[in-house]
Design a protein around this motif. Sequence first.
Motif, PDB file in Angstrom:
ATOM      1  N   PHE A 276      -5.581  -1.024   4.157  1.00  0.00           N
ATOM      2  CA  PHE A 276      -4.528  -0.027   3.968  1.00  0.00           C
ATOM      3  C   PHE A 276      -4.396   0.851   5.087  1.00  0.00           C
ATOM      4  CE2 PHE A 276      -3.960   4.328   1.818  1.00  0.00           C
ATOM      5  CZ  PHE A 276      -2.764   3.806   1.061  1.00  0.00           C
ATOM      6  N   ALA A 277      -5.551   1.174   5.970  1.00  0.00           N
ATOM      7  CA  ALA A 277      -5.428   1.989   7.057  1.00  0.00           C
ATOM      8  C   ALA A 277      -4.368   1.465   8.146  1.00  0.00           C
ATOM      9  CB  ALA A 277      -6.630   2.209   7.660  1.00  0.00           C
ATOM     10  N   LEU A 278      -4.520   0.056   8.104  1.00  0.00           N
ATOM     11  CA  LEU A 278      -3.586  -0.530   9.299  1.00  0.00           C
ATOM     12  C   LEU A 278      -2.061  -0.402   8.694  1.00  0.00           C
ATOM     13  CD1 LEU A 278      -5.512  -3.849  10.022  1.00  0.00           C
ATOM     14  CD2 LEU A 278      -5.016  -1.991  11.474  1.00  0.00           C
TER      15      LEU A 278
ATOM     16  N   MET B  71       2.787  -0.317   1.572  1.00  0.00           N
ATOM     17  CA  MET B  71       1.955   0.730   1.188  1.00  0.00           C
ATOM     18  C   MET B  71       1.850   1.094  -0.218  1.00  0.00           C
ATOM     19  SD  MET B  71       1.611   4.456   2.895  1.00  0.00           S
ATOM     20  CE  MET B  71       3.153   4.960   2.112  1.00  0.00           C
ATOM     21  N   GLU B  72       2.921   1.077  -0.779  1.00  0.00           N
ATOM     22  CA  GLU B  72       3.127   1.654  -2.199  1.00  0.00           C
ATOM     23  C   GLU B  72       2.543   0.617  -3.279  1.00  0.00           C
ATOM     24  OE1 GLU B  72       6.080   3.789  -4.002  1.00  0.00           O
ATOM     25  OE2 GLU B  72       6.588   4.895  -2.225  1.00  0.00           O
ATOM     26  N   PHE B  73       2.706  -0.546  -2.983  1.00  0.00           N
ATOM     27  CA  PHE B  73       1.860  -1.644  -3.524  1.00  0.00           C
ATOM     28  C   PHE B  73       0.538  -1.657  -3.351  1.00  0.00           C
ATOM     29  CE2 PHE B  73       5.998  -3.967  -4.279  1.00  0.00           C
ATOM     30  CZ  PHE B  73       6.102  -4.341  -5.590  1.00  0.00           C
ATOM     31  N   SER B  74       0.073  -1.241  -2.317  1.00  0.00           N
ATOM     32  CA  SER B  74      -1.285  -1.037  -2.010  1.00  0.00           C
ATOM     33  C   SER B  74      -2.005  -0.241  -2.679  1.00  0.00           C
ATOM     34  CB  SER B  74      -1.659  -0.738  -0.635  1.00  0.00           C
ATOM     35  OG  SER B  74      -1.012  -1.808   0.032  1.00  0.00           O
TER      36      SER B  74
ATOM     37  N   TRP C 287      -6.449   0.210  -4.846  1.00  0.00           N
ATOM     38  CA  TRP C 287      -6.866   1.393  -5.407  1.00  0.00           C
ATOM     39  C   TRP C 287      -6.585   1.484  -6.993  1.00  0.00           C
ATOM     40  CZ3 TRP C 287     -10.263   1.485  -1.854  1.00  0.00           C
ATOM     41  CH2 TRP C 287      -9.795   1.413  -0.468  1.00  0.00           C
ATOM     42  N   ALA C 288      -6.698   0.418  -7.562  1.00  0.00           N
ATOM     43  CA  ALA C 288      -6.304   0.430  -9.052  1.00  0.00           C
ATOM     44  C   ALA C 288      -6.794   1.521  -9.962  1.00  0.00           C
ATOM     45  CB  ALA C 288      -6.541  -1.048  -9.543  1.00  0.00           C
ATOM     46  N   ASP C 289      -8.030   1.661  -9.998  1.00  0.00           N
ATOM     47  CA  ASP C 289      -8.668   2.679 -10.574  1.00  0.00           C
ATOM     48  C   ASP C 289      -8.087   3.873 -10.533  1.00  0.00           C
ATOM     49  OD1 ASP C 289     -10.336   0.796 -12.120  1.00  0.00           O
ATOM     50  OD2 ASP C 289     -11.988   1.034 -10.886  1.00  0.00           O
TER      51      ASP C 289
END
Length: 244
Positions: A15-17, A76-79, A84-86
């Motif tokens: 996610f950071a990358l 990014m939005e899919f990530s 971070w599903a919860d």
Amino acid sequence: MDMLSDVALLSRIQFALTVAYHFIFVPLSIGLGLILAIFATKYHRSRSEADGNAMRFWVRIFTATFAIGVATGITMEFSFGTNWADYSRFVGDIFGAPLAAEALFAFFLESVFLGVLLFGRNKVSSLFYTVSAWLVWAGSCLSALWILIANSWMQTPAGAELAADGSKAVITDFLAAAFNPSTLPRYTHVVVALLILGAFASLAVGAWYLLRGKHADFAMKTIRVGAVVGIVASCALIVTAHSS
């Protein structure tokens, strides 16, 4: 190699990358959007071939940064859901609204009029073309607003409460959530900083051509525009940085 079995750590790295790469090109596109709009206005007024070539140059540069920003933004939005599903389930009632608004009200505005810039130069009037350039820039700034609303709400949440079972946050006042205590200071600070980025990027392009003795007229015009935008935005940044 315990690190490779740590799902949370790997999720953070991925996610950071993605975010880092996204945040190179999107701010650049917003900053350069103003440079593009200024050159479009100059061409509308002068109708000179030199100003037209300069405008077309910045249309191409802007389009490249915009396309890469879109590609990384989708990832990014899919990530949010995959990594971070919860969290997405917990704040989705609030966090999803500005992300959806960004796509509906800002991204569509920006992309539609970018289409005019790319394909409509000889099909629409000079005034409409110039207005389209300003609308592209306005759309990019509006896009930044919705994203920063979501980001600011995470830092200073407002207009929401926990559900009765404590399973998620539920929005109670959209305006309070959108304009939470840090939204406007954060937004003004970021947008002014992005204008500085665009100004210095244009200065770098102009300087590059000057150093190589190529397209001196274009280089000097670019440096003048970049210098004016950079000076004004840098002065404004003193105020916005202090407020944030």
